[in-house]
Scaffold this motif. Structure first.
Motif: not given
Length: 159
Positions: A108-109, A111-112, A114, A116
């Motif tokens: 989750e971390k 994927r989120d 930045k 990407s």
């Protein structure tokens, strides 16, 4: 020097007094950081698994915030370091739900994160491997836990 088997070590430990066992544990903790971390988990964190998981998630949050985003080289290097430490922390806990929860949180971390990770094939592959590993471990859990984690897993589709 050849290491003794676990069976032999267990037999030998049963013949020692509590004081001698305490001295052996303290001596073991002096040699490697990982031994000390394992002893810390066993003595302080194994009774409250939720706070242990929360502390590792907090570690991941802090680590992801401090990643140098100047280039994907530094990002990959930092992500590998975070993953290596998380896997080490997972090994300390015998609970499979802890492993699944931490792997899913890592994904989750990532994927989120930045910039990407879709622009780096190595980071995408790392993300996908951790999802596959989480799915594999998920099969060994109780049905209720499987259902709970499968919902989280569906949100984290492969990239």
């Amino acid at each position: 020097m050849k290491a003794a088997s676990i069976r032999d070590i267990k037999k030998e430990l049963s013949s020692h007094t509590n004081q001698e066992l305490q001295e052996l544990c303290l001596r073991l903790g002096r040699f490697k950081k990982e031994n000390k971390e394992l002893l810390t988990y066993l003595l302080f964190d194994s009774f409250d698994e939720d706070s242990y998981v929360a502390s590792i998630k907090n570690y991941m949050d802090e680590s992801f915030e401090t990643i140098n985003t100047a280039s994907f080289f530094y990002i990959r290097k930092s992500v590998r370091k975070i993953l290596r430490n998380v896997k080490k922390f997972i090994r300390y806990s015998p609970k499979k739900e802890t492993e699944v929860e931490l792997l899913l949180y890592f994904c989750e971390k990532l994927r989120d994160f930045k910039p990407s990770i879709k622009r780096s094939s190595q980071l995408r592959n790392s993300y996908n491997r951790q999802l596959v590993l989480a799915k594999k471990v998920l099969q060994d859990l109780h049905e209720d836990l499987q259902f709970e984690f499968e919902e989280k897993l569906e949100d984290l589709s492969p990239l």
